[in-house]
Every structure is written in C-alpha cells, then in structure tokens.
Design an enzyme around this catalytic site. Structure first.
Site, mmCIF file in Angstrom:
data_model
loop_
_atom_site.group_PDB
_atom_site.id
_atom_site.type_symbol
_atom_site.label_atom_id
_atom_site.label_comp_id
_atom_site.label_asym_id
_atom_site.label_seq_id
_atom_site.Cartn_x
_atom_site.Cartn_y
_atom_site.Cartn_z
ATOM 1 N N SER A 3 -3.854 2.391 1.153
ATOM 2 C CA SER A 3 -4.486 3.449 0.524
ATOM 3 C C SER A 3 -5.669 3.997 1.252
ATOM 4 C CB SER A 3 -4.726 3.305 -0.930
ATOM 5 O OG SER A 3 -4.894 4.458 -1.849
ATOM 6 N N ASP A 60 5.758 5.840 -5.575
ATOM 7 C CA ASP A 60 4.239 5.625 -5.584
ATOM 8 C C ASP A 60 3.730 6.435 -6.451
ATOM 9 O OD1 ASP A 60 1.548 5.600 -4.910
ATOM 10 O OD2 ASP A 60 2.181 4.562 -3.115
ATOM 11 N N HIS A 73 2.100 2.026 -6.115
ATOM 12 C CA HIS A 73 0.845 1.865 -5.188
ATOM 13 C C HIS A 73 0.181 0.599 -5.082
ATOM 14 C CE1 HIS A 73 -2.186 4.138 -2.938
ATOM 15 N NE2 HIS A 73 -2.720 3.794 -3.711
#
Ligand code: NAG
Ligand code: NAG
Ligand code: NAG
Length: 421
Positions: free
Chosen positions: A199, A367, A397
């Site tokens: 991320s 996600d 995620h």
C-alpha cells in the site's frame, strides 16, 4: 482533562465488558470480573484471557526461532527510524543453500499507513511474507516509517511537539525510504536491494524514485503489493473523501496531527470488540472487511491489535486530495501557500514516469482500498512494470500480508520472479 478521558474510557469499557461477559463461552477470569474497579483491571483481565495479543515482535519472532536485530536509522531531517532485520530463516545454515555460498540478498520491506514492521511477520511461518523470505535465504530488513510506534524519535523534536507530526507520504518517500535503502546497502555492502511495499509503502518508494532518480538504480526489483497510488475509484477512500472538509477540520483542531496510538487499552478494546466470542463481533467483522480488508476473520483480533500503529493525519489528508483531484501531487496547502512553496497555485505532480526501477504489481479485484481501475492507471504511468498479477479471489487489502493463502496466491509467484533479477 486526563481523568475525564480515563473515566469515559472506563465507562465504555465496563459497558462492553458487561455485555461481552454475558454472552461469551469462555468469559474472562471470574476473579478479574469481580474486581473491575479500574481500567487497569480490565486490561489485566484481557491480558490473561488473550495473552497472544500482547506479545511484542521480538518475543514473537524468538518463539518461532527466528533471529532478530534492531537498528536505529537517522534521516536527513532529524528523525530516527527503527529498522528490524531477520538475517536468516529458522535454524537455517548461516548461508542458505539458495545462495550458493554468496551473501544473502537484502530485501527491504515497507509497511502501509497506520501499520508497522510487525504486520509483515504476524501471520507466522509459512504465511507471513517476511518469514517466507527469510526461510528462502533472503536477508530481510523491515523498515518503520516516522511516527509509527517503533519510530517516535527525533534528534531535536519531542513527539509532543506538533512539528514532529508535520509529514505525509511525501516525507516518507523523500527522507525515510532513501535513508532506509542507503542504510541497508551500506550495512550489507551491496549496490542494490529488493524492495517490497504494501500500500503506502509503494507510494513512498515512487515519491523517492521520482524525485531522486538515483534511487532507481538501487532497487533490483520492487514487489508492489496493493500499491496505494490511484485510489479514487475504491469504495472506502470515496466515503472518506466525501467528508474531506470535516476530516480536515477535525485533524486541524487536534493539538498535533498524531492519529492512533498502539497501547494496552487499544488492544483491550479490540479484544472486547473483535475476539471470537464477542457479542460485537458482527460489527467488528463488517468494519474490518470494508475498512481494512481482511478476508480470513479467524484471528482478526490478533491482526488488528498487532497491526494498528500511529501516524500523522496529514497522510490521510494527502491521500484524500488524490481521491478528490485524481492526481498524485504534492500536498495541497491552498493556492496562496502553494504559490509560496511551489511557485504555482497548484501543487506539482510526482513524475511517475521517472520511476524506472522494475516494478512487479500484485493486486486484487476485491480490494476495498485500491481498485482494479486504479491499478490499470498506475500500470500505464509507470515505465518499467515487469508484471501485473491480479488476484480474482476474495482477497482484500490486508490479505496481502495476513491471508493463510499468501504463499499460494502471492509469494510462490514472487519468489520465482525474484530469481530473474
Ligand atoms: C558457507 O559460506 C562459507 C563462506 O562464506 C563457505 O566457506 C561454506 O562452504 C558455506 N557453507 C555451505 C554449506 O554452503
Ligand atoms: C556503513 O557501514 C559501516 C560498517 O559496515 C559503518 O561503520 C558505518 O558507520 C556505516 N555508515 C553509515 C552512514 O551508516
Ligand atoms: C523526470 O523526468 C523528466 C523528463 O522525463 C525530467 O525533465 C525531470 O527532470 C525528471 N525529474 C527529476 C527529479 O529528475
């Protein structure tokens, strides 16, 4: 002020605890329940009921038989970051066979927003990416961005000083990632390393590599897990962005931009909300699957309590500016201040075309933070994407770090790819 906060916390806790105690199959120890006169007693009771949630990273790694080293890494602008290192796998020979006697290749892993180095290991041997890498003979370095609970030092500034918290992924990239890369390369006497980002860990690398192109040469391959760059199409960021003004005003009104704090109280709260038998479990599951994105909910209290860490609210504001503008740019301070800082009323965009390091993208259709559309946009902008691997299973995620199918769905492919670089 402080005592009011403690009392409020205590009132909330006792309500939750009373409710939980009525329904759980394995209630907290009875002795503890009869002595719940203070918040400390609640924490103590939860510590007894769920000791695993309170085990810190060094102890956890030691329990599994992995070596751990810890380093303090200074940044150009005065922060001191904590870096963890797992130099080899469980009881592996000093030089794993994979390396044929050569020194283990270094891998640097950088976590996402409000997380820490711990999330790369907490899923345990055979599932956690950092441990899989260590067992495969890699020299694993786990960075911690400024402001998380491992990295709260600065040469001059105290964390109580508002100036300590004036940062976003811009500074994470420009100063933290660059300092961590240089530290690993110097310590291992290598010229290049493998980089893993989850991320925001990727956003920060892309900021670094676009503004300081010499860092592209230091990255053998960037394994980009669910890169949070273009997030304007994803469900959760949109909900937040619709409330941008409110969120910004709230953060601006706090004494510092510090958001969240890992503490025994927070872990206790998570246990009361999210343990297997909690009567709030449905609420917890709903929140966690939309907001954070964990599909396997078996150990959700463990993952949450070990995952959550502090950061600056300016990170959220900076990300939401991307959602609203559709552009990955430096922080927007308003036209007047932008003119002063950047010489133009709009903040300059990060030149992702300058990110020439090879990037392997792993993303998922399901996600909730990074959408498939955002990924295809990123793939078009980055000049050196070597593969794009989209998972079409229920994989969210944080699954990229804690899902039990991590090896099958992600790491198996990653390890094969790494051999080519
Ligand atoms: C391990 O590395 C050393 C030199 O670094 C070498 O002498 C030794 O043979 C290696 N052992 C194995 C099992 O590869
Ligand atoms: C580089 O590494 C050497 C030893 O490996 C160490 O003495 C030196 O302080 C390091 N330099 C920096 C800037 O970290
Ligand atoms: C990024 O690339 C552009 C052209 O491709 C170049 O003009 C610019 O100087 C580069 N930026 C940096 C920081 O090197």
């Amino acid at each position: 002020m402080r005592s009011t906060k403690v009392e409020l916390w205590w009132a909330l806790c006792s309500c939750l605890l009373a409710a939980a105690a009525q329904t759980v199959e394995n209630p907290l120890p009875v002795a503890a329940l009869s002595d719940l006169r203070s918040p400390e007693a609640v924490v103590r009771a939860v510590r007894q009921a769920a000791p695993d949630l309170f085990v810190d990273l060094p102890e956890r790694l030691q329990g599994w038989g992995y070596p751990l080293e810890t380093y303090a890494v200074p940044t150009e602008d005065g922060y001191v970051l904590t870096m963890h290192r797992i130099p080899r796998g469980r009881s592996a020979a000093p030089n794993a066979s994979a390396n044929e006697g050569r020194p283990a290749p270094p891998v640097l892993l950088l976590h996402g927003l409000h997380c820490s180095s711990e999330l790369w290991v907490v899923a345990g041997p055979g599932a956690a990416p950092a441990l899989i890498l260590a067992d495969e003979g890699y020299d694993v370095w786990l960075g911690n961005f400024r402001g998380n609970h491992f990295s709260t030092k600065h040469k001059i500034l105290d964390p109580k000083d508002p100036r300590f918290w004036m940062f976003s992924y811009h500074e994470h990239g420009l100063y933290d990632v660059t300092a961590l890369i240089d530290y690993v390369l110097n310590a291992t006497k290598q010229k290049r390393l493998f980089y893993f980002g989850h991320s925001m860990g990727n956003t920060a690398l892309f900021v670094a590599a676009s503004m300081r192109p010499e860092y592209n040469e230091k990255v053998r391959l960037c394994v980009s897990l669910s890169p949070g760059v273009y997030i304007e199409e994803a469900s959760f960021p949109i909900i937040l962005a619709n409330n941008y003004d409110l969120i910004k005003a709230t953060f601006d009104s706090l004494p510092t931009y510090k958001i969240l704090q890992r503490s025994d109280s927070l872990i206790t709260f998570i246990y009361l909300m999210c343990s297997k038998d909690s009567s709030f479990r449905n609420t917890c599951d709903a929140l966690v699957s939309t907001v954070l994105g964990i599909t396997d909910l078996n150990a959700i209290d463990l993952y949450l309590s070990r995952a959550i860490s502090s950061s600056s609210g300016l990170n959220i504001i900076h990300f939401l500016q991307e959602v609203l503008s559709g552009e990955l740019r430096q922080m927007d301070h308003g036209a007047k201040e932008n003119l002063r800082r950047y010489g133009s009323p709009r903040p300059p965009a990060y030149q992702l075309a300058n990110v020439t390091a090879p990037v392997a993208i792993f993303a998922s259709e399901a996600d909730s933070v990074v959408s498939a559309k955002g990924i295809s946009r990123l793939v078009k902008v980055l000049p050196n994407v070597v593969t794009t691997h989209i998972i079409d299973e229920k994989f969210n995620h944080l699954d990229f770090l804690v899902n039990p199918k991590e090896y099958e769905l992600i790491m198996k492919h990653v390890l094969k790819l790494m051999k080519d670089f």
